[in-house]
Design an enzyme around this catalytic site. Sequence first.
Site, PDB file in Angstrom:
ATOM      1  N   PRO A  74       0.849  -1.190   0.000  1.00 46.00           N
ATOM      2  CA  PRO A  74       0.000   0.000   0.000  1.00 46.00           C
ATOM      3  C   PRO A  74       0.886   1.242   0.000  1.00 46.00           C
ATOM      4  CG  PRO A  74      -0.642  -1.535   1.745  1.00 46.00           C
ATOM      5  CD  PRO A  74       0.627  -2.058   1.155  1.00 46.00           C
ATOM      6  N   CYS A  75       0.458   2.242  -0.732  1.00 44.44           N
ATOM      7  CA  CYS A  75       1.251   3.466  -0.832  1.00 44.44           C
ATOM      8  C   CYS A  75       0.958   4.333   0.387  1.00 44.44           C
ATOM      9  CB  CYS A  75       0.822   4.183  -2.105  1.00 44.44           C
ATOM     10  SG  CYS A  75       2.059   5.247  -2.725  1.00 44.44           S
ATOM     11  N   GLN A  76       2.011   4.825   1.018  1.00 44.20           N
ATOM     12  CA  GLN A  76       1.806   5.527   2.285  1.00 44.20           C
ATOM     13  C   GLN A  76       1.526   7.011   2.123  1.00 44.20           C
ATOM     14  OE1 GLN A  76       2.060   3.655   5.362  1.00 44.20           O
ATOM     15  NE2 GLN A  76       1.886   2.095   3.785  1.00 44.20           N
ATOM     16  N   ASN A 113      -1.227  -0.389  -7.747  1.00 41.50           N
ATOM     17  CA  ASN A 113      -1.308   0.655  -6.725  1.00 41.50           C
ATOM     18  C   ASN A 113      -2.289   1.752  -7.158  1.00 41.50           C
ATOM     19  OD1 ASN A 113      -0.341   2.226  -4.347  1.00 41.50           O
ATOM     20  ND2 ASN A 113       1.245   0.639  -4.402  1.00 41.50           N
TER      21      ASN A 113
END
Length: 388
Positions: A74-76, A113
């Site tokens: 997951p992209c933060q 993503n």
Amino acid sequence: MTGIPMIDLFAGCGGMTQGFVEEGFDPLLAVEWDRAAAATYAANFGEDHVIAGDIADVPTKEIPRARVIIGGPPCQGFSNLGLKDITDPRNQLWREYLRFVSAANPEVFVIENVDRFSKSPEFQMLLSEQDHGTLKDYDLTHAVLNAADYGVAQRRKRTIVIGSRIGRIEMPAPTHAQRPAEGSALKPWRTLRDVIGHLPAKPASTELPTGADRKRDFNGETMPGPFTELDLHIKRNPRDESLERYSFVPPGGGRFDLPYKLQSRCWQDKPTGTTDVMGRGRWDAPSVTIRTEFYKPEKGQYLHPQWEPAPVQNHGYEGAVKGDPDRSVDRVITHYEASLIQDFPKDFKWVGTKIQIARQIGNAVPSGLARAIARQIRPFLDGRVPPA
Ligand SMILES: C[S@@+](CC[C@H](N)C(=O)[O-])C[C@H]1O[C@@H](n2cnc3c(N)ncnc32)[C@H](O)[C@@H]1O
């Protein structure tokens, strides 16, 4: 094992795996720390290869070699700070990802993503790893793909990155278009009618079925499930005020169609923006993106597409058009409908509570999009495309 051995990282309930399995790939390891999602994955693809825990806790020596890795961390964040500090905790999951690539040494990896991913520091990190790090042997291609262009009845845009060390792999060509040009081989986008038009308008229950056969042991924990098909066709119990609101929303409409007096205070104070709120889908179009809280109409265009105006408008709200209760379906889409819009097979098995299952559905990669990607990389793995 007969298929192409692959690893699914951040596997969720296995939406992406589903598409790859349908194209002849064989999962030999899946890592997912949400226990209900991991249990759903296990119910569909087998328990023997699932690690239901934090990816950081998987010892490197337990990472098998595999020809393909799918799934992306997951992209933060999307700050403009760049990627100055490799010890920044935001990068932790990406370092884990690279650890898996180093150990499994796949020929191809696929990352899914959010659509803005290419603007993120995490993406910059991938590029710098390609320059002089773990990914130096890989060619990377990336693009934002819309699931609707691959036969999924949903507009869902995601960034896909394909890394390959067996020849550059371009993105799969779309198979569908919103309005295919005359003579084009493309098919028109699939619609809500195509995928949920056959389902009962009035679900029988508000709850998932219970009973001894609806409990599943997973890693020593008892969970609700498995549930499948119409088990998931569950309605909610909206208040009368909510039902009144829904009745004023036509297909493609939203909160702006409500009489002013029926709008919540915060909508009254916000006369523009958030157009999807309290929205209703259209039969002849794909759905909007299914999110993890699709069961809340205030979260998007999740009202059932069936709506016809009442022949007589005597509700007292000037200018507003109310639906005919006998020809309209004033409810949000059910879990089953959401799972079909996400392109899960109807007999997919689900484990968890209503909220957990909704999260699994909303987080998933639609299997049709995954299939298109799997189909694109398969010839490279079969040696049918000579490396450039
Ligand atoms: C976008 S979802 C993946 C969806 C999945 N590819 C599919 O198609 O169904 C990302 C998943 O990463 C999992 N996750 C996040 N951090 C994790 C970690 N440290 N270890 C294992 N899983 C993690 C989340 O629980 C979530 O299910």
